[in-house]
Motif scaffolding. Structure first.
Motif, PDB file in Angstrom:
ATOM      1  N   HIS A 127       0.828  -1.206   0.000  1.00 32.61           N
ATOM      2  CA  HIS A 127       0.000   0.000   0.000  1.00 32.61           C
ATOM      3  C   HIS A 127       0.862   1.255   0.000  1.00 32.61           C
ATOM      4  O   HIS A 127       0.362   2.361   0.165  1.00 32.61           O
ATOM      5  CB  HIS A 127      -0.935   0.007   1.208  1.00 32.61           C
ATOM      6  N   SER A 146      -2.283  14.280  -2.184  1.00 29.65           N
ATOM      7  CA  SER A 146      -3.425  13.509  -2.659  1.00 29.65           C
ATOM      8  C   SER A 146      -3.727  13.925  -4.095  1.00 29.65           C
ATOM      9  O   SER A 146      -3.453  15.066  -4.504  1.00 29.65           O
ATOM     10  CB  SER A 146      -4.633  13.732  -1.761  1.00 29.65           C
ATOM     11  N   VAL A 160      -2.264   4.934  -0.625  1.00 37.65           N
ATOM     12  CA  VAL A 160      -3.676   5.270  -0.422  1.00 37.65           C
ATOM     13  C   VAL A 160      -3.836   5.648   1.045  1.00 37.65           C
ATOM     14  O   VAL A 160      -3.236   5.024   1.915  1.00 37.65           O
ATOM     15  CB  VAL A 160      -4.606   4.078  -0.732  1.00 37.65           C
ATOM     16  N   SER A 161      -4.612   6.673   1.310  1.00 35.01           N
ATOM     17  CA  SER A 161      -4.739   7.080   2.708  1.00 35.01           C
ATOM     18  C   SER A 161      -5.854   6.307   3.401  1.00 35.01           C
ATOM     19  O   SER A 161      -5.823   6.096   4.600  1.00 35.01           O
ATOM     20  CB  SER A 161      -4.948   8.585   2.828  1.00 35.01           C
ATOM     21  N   ASP A 162      -6.842   5.872   2.627  1.00 36.03           N
ATOM     22  CA  ASP A 162      -7.905   5.030   3.195  1.00 36.03           C
ATOM     23  C   ASP A 162      -7.642   3.611   2.707  1.00 36.03           C
ATOM     24  O   ASP A 162      -7.537   3.377   1.516  1.00 36.03           O
ATOM     25  CB  ASP A 162      -9.261   5.527   2.692  1.00 36.03           C
ATOM     26  N   GLN A 163      -7.497   2.662   3.648  1.00 33.52           N
ATOM     27  CA  GLN A 163      -7.156   1.305   3.211  1.00 33.52           C
ATOM     28  C   GLN A 163      -8.335   0.350   3.276  1.00 33.52           C
ATOM     29  O   GLN A 163      -8.165  -0.856   3.311  1.00 33.52           O
ATOM     30  CB  GLN A 163      -5.985   0.764   4.035  1.00 33.52           C
ATOM     31  N   SER A 164      -9.537   0.927   3.273  1.00 35.19           N
ATOM     32  CA  SER A 164     -10.724   0.074   3.308  1.00 35.19           C
ATOM     33  C   SER A 164     -10.725  -0.815   2.081  1.00 35.19           C
ATOM     34  O   SER A 164     -10.287  -0.422   1.005  1.00 35.19           O
ATOM     35  CB  SER A 164     -11.984   0.928   3.312  1.00 35.19           C
ATOM     36  N   LEU A 167     -12.391   0.662  -1.143  1.00 31.26           N
ATOM     37  CA  LEU A 167     -11.615   1.561  -2.003  1.00 31.26           C
ATOM     38  C   LEU A 167     -10.591   0.766  -2.816  1.00 31.26           C
ATOM     39  O   LEU A 167     -10.466   0.929  -4.026  1.00 31.26           O
ATOM     40  CB  LEU A 167     -10.889   2.634  -1.173  1.00 31.26           C
ATOM     41  N   GLN A 209     -14.176  12.015  -3.766  1.00 26.70           N
ATOM     42  CA  GLN A 209     -14.062  10.982  -2.722  1.00 26.70           C
ATOM     43  C   GLN A 209     -12.864  10.069  -2.956  1.00 26.70           C
ATOM     44  O   GLN A 209     -12.080   9.776  -2.070  1.00 26.70           O
ATOM     45  CB  GLN A 209     -15.330  10.098  -2.757  1.00 26.70           C
ATOM     46  N   VAL A 210     -12.758   9.597  -4.203  1.00 32.15           N
ATOM     47  CA  VAL A 210     -11.683   8.674  -4.542  1.00 32.15           C
ATOM     48  C   VAL A 210     -10.344   9.397  -4.642  1.00 32.15           C
ATOM     49  O   VAL A 210      -9.354   8.989  -4.034  1.00 32.15           O
ATOM     50  CB  VAL A 210     -11.994   7.939  -5.871  1.00 32.15           C
ATOM     51  N   LYS A 212      -9.252  12.035  -3.425  1.00 30.72           N
ATOM     52  CA  LYS A 212      -8.748  12.497  -2.121  1.00 30.72           C
ATOM     53  C   LYS A 212      -7.909  11.433  -1.437  1.00 30.72           C
ATOM     54  O   LYS A 212      -7.025  11.738  -0.634  1.00 30.72           O
ATOM     55  CB  LYS A 212      -9.932  12.797  -1.198  1.00 30.72           C
ATOM     56  N   ASN A 213      -8.210  10.181  -1.698  1.00 27.52           N
ATOM     57  CA  ASN A 213      -7.562   9.081  -0.990  1.00 27.52           C
ATOM     58  C   ASN A 213      -6.426   8.417  -1.756  1.00 27.52           C
ATOM     59  O   ASN A 213      -5.822   7.476  -1.276  1.00 27.52           O
ATOM     60  CB  ASN A 213      -8.606   8.046  -0.591  1.00 27.52           C
TER      61      ASN A 213
END
Ligand SMILES: [Mn+2]
Ligand SMILES: [Mn+2]
Ligand SMILES: [Mn+2]
Ligand SMILES: [Mn+2]
Lengths: 219, 219
Positions: A127, A146, A160-164, A167, A209-210, A212-213
DNA sequence: AATATTATTTAGACAAATCTAAATAAAATA
DNA sequence: TATTTTATTTAGATTTGTCTAAATAATATT
């Protein structure tokens, strides 16, 4: 220092949340670990007893140097296993987190030393996050921008800042992974969406949304 | 069926001890798991509740078909990880058991499928024990003879019946591992020791204690 | 400053996995 | 068969990690 799996997970969460901040709140930890604030208070008392955190009631939580050292070991294990899963077992980056969440608790110095070696002593995980070395030294991840704020036209995906998983799955489907090079075709002020293009593929649009991450660096 | 680590360890021990026997005793399980008989009785009630074992008090314990299926999965995971440690991370066979004892509890179908594939779908582990396939099918390990009873002159090491680290370490030091070819030089009736020779090495003597635990097949 | 909201802690409970000591059942022996 | 020994179970505790509900502290709002 022999820690339980639960204790290790708390230490790692505190490390993650502390990042820069001086102290971490009870609620933040509870949310991160999907548990209840009361449980966090209980655990805080145990970890303080073991001198892994500084904690005075109502004053927030922070790692002691010893706690930080342990956190870095756990992070190292987690990220090395993620590398293994992606590089050797061909998992995609959105599938590895949960599995590494368990593998990270198998404690054996020798295992980790050899695993790291086997993987060619990688310095970043799938990541884009840096892997601490055996001494706990971690390279400051160069401050990335970003995608929604980047200025250059040609960019490389560096994290990636959000690792959900949702996403990562989305990016996967779009063919975006670590190291992917993107050209900015157009930015739409209306909804802050951005049209991008990967070499040899038709352009497509990413929502704010995307974008940004997605963390990028210019080439 | 979501099992705890403790439950998995019990299931695996019962499987190991049952081998042929109809039922396993409370004490045998306690000894195998280095715990107390009272704890075994407690766990027996839980596993019966989950329909993984048949158990009536004072009558011994045996796996149900469902329990057996799960045991085979755990054994599969254990042995595949042992292969990984030896084949990919260059551990020697005496070091892998404890680590595999933890790795076997990381539950992910996909992980095990891919690990097996990565290893070339091996059918025996580093100690010569068969690895169950994804369906739980396990090849009857051909009935081997222990070295102290073997009749042929040239033999191949095919397994060890005692997997204690001390024995494995000893064999390691002597240069004996799976697949090693031995020539019987002499047997001494006096103490049932046996003099053996490995190609290109001076002959040496093994005590009855040792030769009893080395399983061989003739070539 | 008084009140309302949010954050945190305490009190009391529960499930899992273990233990020791005592009770009971089964097996072996005399 | 009566007695002794061994195996197993029960009763009652303990530790770890968690929870809910209630109490209290800190912060924000009027
Ligand atoms: Mn974890
Ligand atoms: Mn990662
Ligand atoms: Mn185990
Ligand atoms: Mn083995």
């Amino acid at each position: 220092m022999n820690l339980t799996v639960a204790e290790e997970n708390y230490i790692k969460s505190i490390y993650k949340l502390q990042d820069g901040n001086t102290v971490v709140s009870t609620n933040a930890i509870a949310y991160e670990l999907a548990t209840k604030p009361a449980s966090v208070t209980d655990m805080a008392k145990k970890l303080k007893e073991k001198k892994l955190i500084d904690y005075e009631k109502y004053q927030g939580i922070s790692l002691t140097p010893e706690g930080r050292k342990i956190a870095l070991q756990i992070v190292r294990r987690h990220r090395l296993w993620e590398c293994f899963l992606v590089d050797k077992l061909s998992f995609s980056w959105n599938e590895v987190h949960e599995i590494a969440e368990e593998l990270e608790h198998v404690r054996s110095e020798k295992l980790i030393t050899r695993l790291s070696n086997f993987l060619g002593n990688p310095t970043t995980d799938p990541h884009g996050d840096p892997i601490p070395d055996a001494m706990g030294r971690i390279s400051k991840s160069q401050p990335l921008v970003s995608l929604d704020k980047a200025t250059a036209r040609r960019l490389e995906v560096a994290g990636v800042s959000d690792q959900s998983s949702s996403l990562l799955e989305f990016l996967n489907a779009k063919g975006i992974r670590l190291g992917t090079q993107l050209d900015i075709i157009e930015r739409y002020e209306f909804d802050n969406s951005v049209e991008v293009k990967i070499r040899n593929q038709p352009a497509f649009t990413l929502s704010e949304q995307v974008s940004k991450n997605i963390m990028v660096k210019s080439l």
